[in-house]
Design a protein around this motif. Structure first.
Motif, PDB file in Angstrom:
ATOM      1  N   MET A   1       6.631   1.663   3.700  1.00 50.50           N
ATOM      2  CA  MET A   1       7.439   1.871   2.689  1.00 50.50           C
ATOM      3  C   MET A   1       7.226   1.294   1.363  1.00 50.50           C
ATOM      4  N   SER A   2       6.385   1.372   1.522  1.00 60.04           N
ATOM      5  CA  SER A   2       5.877   1.010   0.234  1.00 60.04           C
ATOM      6  C   SER A   2       6.279   1.217  -0.899  1.00 60.04           C
ATOM      7  N   GLY A   3       6.230   0.446  -2.283  1.00 61.45           N
ATOM      8  CA  GLY A   3       6.657   0.505  -2.807  1.00 61.45           C
ATOM      9  C   GLY A   3       6.368   0.893  -3.966  1.00 61.45           C
ATOM     10  N   ARG A   4       4.737   1.333  -4.053  1.00 62.93           N
ATOM     11  CA  ARG A   4       3.812   2.168  -5.503  1.00 62.93           C
ATOM     12  C   ARG A   4       3.261   3.754  -4.139  1.00 62.93           C
ATOM     13  N   GLN A   5       2.224   3.439  -3.736  1.00 60.10           N
ATOM     14  CA  GLN A   5       1.306   4.631  -3.475  1.00 60.10           C
ATOM     15  C   GLN A   5       0.909   5.495  -4.500  1.00 60.10           C
ATOM     16  N   ASN A   6       1.538   5.160  -5.532  1.00 57.32           N
ATOM     17  CA  ASN A   6       1.227   6.735  -6.723  1.00 57.32           C
ATOM     18  C   ASN A   6       0.272   7.183  -6.465  1.00 57.32           C
ATOM     19  N   ALA A 217       7.680   3.689  18.284  1.00 60.08           N
ATOM     20  CA  ALA A 217       7.454   2.634  17.836  1.00 60.08           C
ATOM     21  C   ALA A 217       7.011   2.638  16.440  1.00 60.08           C
ATOM     22  N   ALA A 218       6.118   2.954  16.352  1.00 57.88           N
ATOM     23  CA  ALA A 218       5.123   3.036  14.346  1.00 57.88           C
ATOM     24  C   ALA A 218       6.486   3.234  13.713  1.00 57.88           C
ATOM     25  N   VAL A 219       7.582   3.962  13.387  1.00 59.62           N
ATOM     26  CA  VAL A 219       8.895   4.278  13.523  1.00 59.62           C
ATOM     27  C   VAL A 219       9.745   3.607  13.367  1.00 59.62           C
ATOM     28  N   VAL A 220      10.156   2.179  14.673  1.00 62.08           N
ATOM     29  CA  VAL A 220      10.495   1.524  14.436  1.00 62.08           C
ATOM     30  C   VAL A 220      10.144   0.277  13.960  1.00 62.08           C
ATOM     31  N   LEU A 222       8.426   0.502  10.908  1.00 60.97           N
ATOM     32  CA  LEU A 222       8.177   0.481  10.230  1.00 60.97           C
ATOM     33  C   LEU A 222       9.473  -0.111   8.801  1.00 60.97           C
ATOM     34  N   VAL A 223      10.639   1.060   9.408  1.00 60.62           N
ATOM     35  CA  VAL A 223      11.926   0.718   8.706  1.00 60.62           C
ATOM     36  C   VAL A 223      12.538  -1.365   9.432  1.00 60.62           C
ATOM     37  N   THR A 224      12.295  -1.663  10.633  1.00 60.35           N
ATOM     38  CA  THR A 224      11.964  -2.675  10.550  1.00 60.35           C
ATOM     39  C   THR A 224      11.368  -3.484  10.011  1.00 60.35           C
ATOM     40  N   GLY A 225      10.067  -3.655   9.054  1.00 61.12           N
ATOM     41  CA  GLY A 225       9.614  -4.190   7.889  1.00 61.12           C
ATOM     42  C   GLY A 225      10.163  -3.982   6.581  1.00 61.12           C
ATOM     43  N   GLN A 226      10.486  -2.580   6.413  1.00 59.44           N
ATOM     44  CA  GLN A 226      11.430  -2.617   5.370  1.00 59.44           C
ATOM     45  C   GLN A 226      12.655  -4.020   5.175  1.00 59.44           C
ATOM     46  N   ALA A 247       4.169  -7.521   4.749  1.00 63.34           N
ATOM     47  CA  ALA A 247       2.982  -6.503   4.806  1.00 63.34           C
ATOM     48  C   ALA A 247       2.459  -5.497   6.245  1.00 63.34           C
ATOM     49  N   HIS A 248       2.024  -6.393   6.364  1.00 59.80           N
ATOM     50  CA  HIS A 248       1.952  -4.896   7.941  1.00 59.80           C
ATOM     51  C   HIS A 248       3.246  -4.764   8.434  1.00 59.80           C
ATOM     52  N   ALA A 249       3.947  -4.396   8.667  1.00 58.68           N
ATOM     53  CA  ALA A 249       5.134  -3.616   9.298  1.00 58.68           C
ATOM     54  C   ALA A 249       5.406  -2.681   8.667  1.00 58.68           C
ATOM     55  N   LYS A 250       5.190  -2.730   7.234  1.00 64.99           N
ATOM     56  CA  LYS A 250       6.347  -2.083   6.238  1.00 64.99           C
ATOM     57  C   LYS A 250       5.257  -0.886   5.417  1.00 64.99           C
TER      58      LYS A 250
END
Length: 402
Positions: A1-6, A217-220, A222-226, A247-250
């Protein structure tokens, strides 16, 4: 869930990929036409990047049409309004998709598959081709889910050069004696993210169990990293161990490593090859570091975000983790809970201090190291088109300004 990636427009990601399919088809590895004389064979649709991305875009369009039809059943016969139209979930998702994107994750699903397929050389039947396309599209929808909800969490005003979804709905609801526009905008944007996630899961529903488990597992992850990103920001927790984990997780894992690994699983592997996971982890860290540099020093005209935004929001990024060490915890003390937030002038001063302390230079050096580690991992893959493309991809993700 990167906050940028424009990300830039999808076509921008194709030029470096097209040669792979042309080379393989020209070498006689697959037929260029099917029996009806029209559509490329399944093998060519995977090895030819442009055809593959067309298929991904078609699958995304089909998924959004499904969402529109299913939602239309609920709203059929009801009177419409400007606010009802402005809060259409599938339209918000579709508009974000149309605003541009490099399709990084779909492209990596494809390359993870091809990297294993290159050595095992199986035939690409229609079911396999469809599975790779569906997973690729699902990762792009997962990305949109992350962007929509991340923008609400970060109270971001723009995304890909346009107002964020919650801002669009808020503007439509902003009337005297009207609803709580801010709350409505945030709530609808969260639901739009939920919709993107729901139709992503629809795409992966029929996967083999071990591939579906890897997706879950990838979804979990991601949201745990967020979650950690939010909590550590609230605590102004900027130590290097914590910031690298976030940074790794999200960012790095769901952007690079997991798409590659799940692509490899689709090629018949029971587990991803060790070299591929090493490549993905190293490149994912380089990607996240580059993203963090952009979040501090990026040009607003290029990124669509204000410079220094991560600093003002106390985001636990890897670069701020480096900064905290370089300045002996002074940054953490200034950003501690209860302290006044940084204004624009103080943000500019801190950015200058970080540069003077060598933080940006240290981050750039670490990117170079992780980029080199990623390329070293590719030594396990035989020379050929796929290895060349993974090398170009590593260069693209590690060296960028948006």
């Amino acid at each position: 869930m990167s906050g940028r990636q424009n990300d830039v427009a999808p076509d921008a990601g194709r030029s470096g990929l097209e040669g792979l399919g042309r080379e393989r088809c020209a070498a006689g590895r697959c037929n260029t036409e099917s029996r009806d004389g029209g559509r490329r064979s399944d093998a060519c649709r995977l090895t030819d990047a442009a055809s593959f991305l067309d298929d991904v875009q078609a699958r995304l369009a089909e998924s959004l049409s499904f969402a529109a039809d299913a939602g239309g059943v609920v709203t059929a016969g009801l009177p419409s309004s400007a606010l009802v139209e402005a809060s259409s979930l599938e339209t918000l998702v579709r508009d974000l998709l149309a605003a541009g994107g490099k399709l990084v994750r779909p492209r990596l699903v494809r390359l993870g598959y091809l990297a294993v397929r290159e050595s095992t050389n199986p035939d690409d039947d229609p079911a396999t081709t469809d599975a790779v396309v569906r997973v690729a599209a699902a990762f792009e929808l997962l990305h949109l889910f992350g962007l929509l909800q991340d923008d609400v969490m970060d109270a971001s005003d723009t995304r890909r050069g346009a107002p964020t979804a919650h801002r669009q709905v808020r503007a439509a609801a902003a009337q005297p004696d009207g609803p709580d526009a801010a709350r409505l905008g945030d709530s609808v944007a969260v639901l739009a993210g939920d919709l993107a996630f729901a139709i992503a899961n629809r795409l992966v529903r029929a996967l083999p169990e071990h591939v579906a488990d890897a997706w879950d597992a990838a979804v979990v992850e991601l949201v745990t990293g967020q979650r950690l990103d939010l909590v550590f920001a609230a605590e102004a927790r900027l130590d290097e161990v914590s910031t690298r984990r976030v940074a790794h997780a999200k960012s790095g894992a769901y952007t690079v490593q997991r798409p590659l690994e799940i692509g490899a699983l689709l090629a018949g592997e029971s587990a991803p090859p060790a070299w591929l996971s090493r490549f993905g982890a190293a490149l994912g860290e380089a990607f996240a570091l580059a993203d963090d540099i952009i979040g501090l020093w990026g040009e607003p005209a290029v990124t669509g975000k204000p410079a220094g935004e991560d600093l003002r929001e106390r985001k636990p990024t890897t670069v701020l983790g480096l900064a905290d060490s370089a300045l002996d915890g002074e940054l953490t003390r200034r950003l501690a809970p209860g302290r006044e937030p940084l204004d624009e002038a103080e943000t500019h001063t801190w950015l200058q201090r970080l540069d003077a302390a060598g933080v940006r230079a240290q981050a750039v050096a670490r990117i170079a190291d992780r980029h080199a580690d990623a390329l070293d991992a590719l030594a396990a893959l035989p020379q050929g088109a796929v290895r060349d493309e993974l090398t170009r991809f590593a260069d693209e993700l590690a060296v960028r300004d948006a």
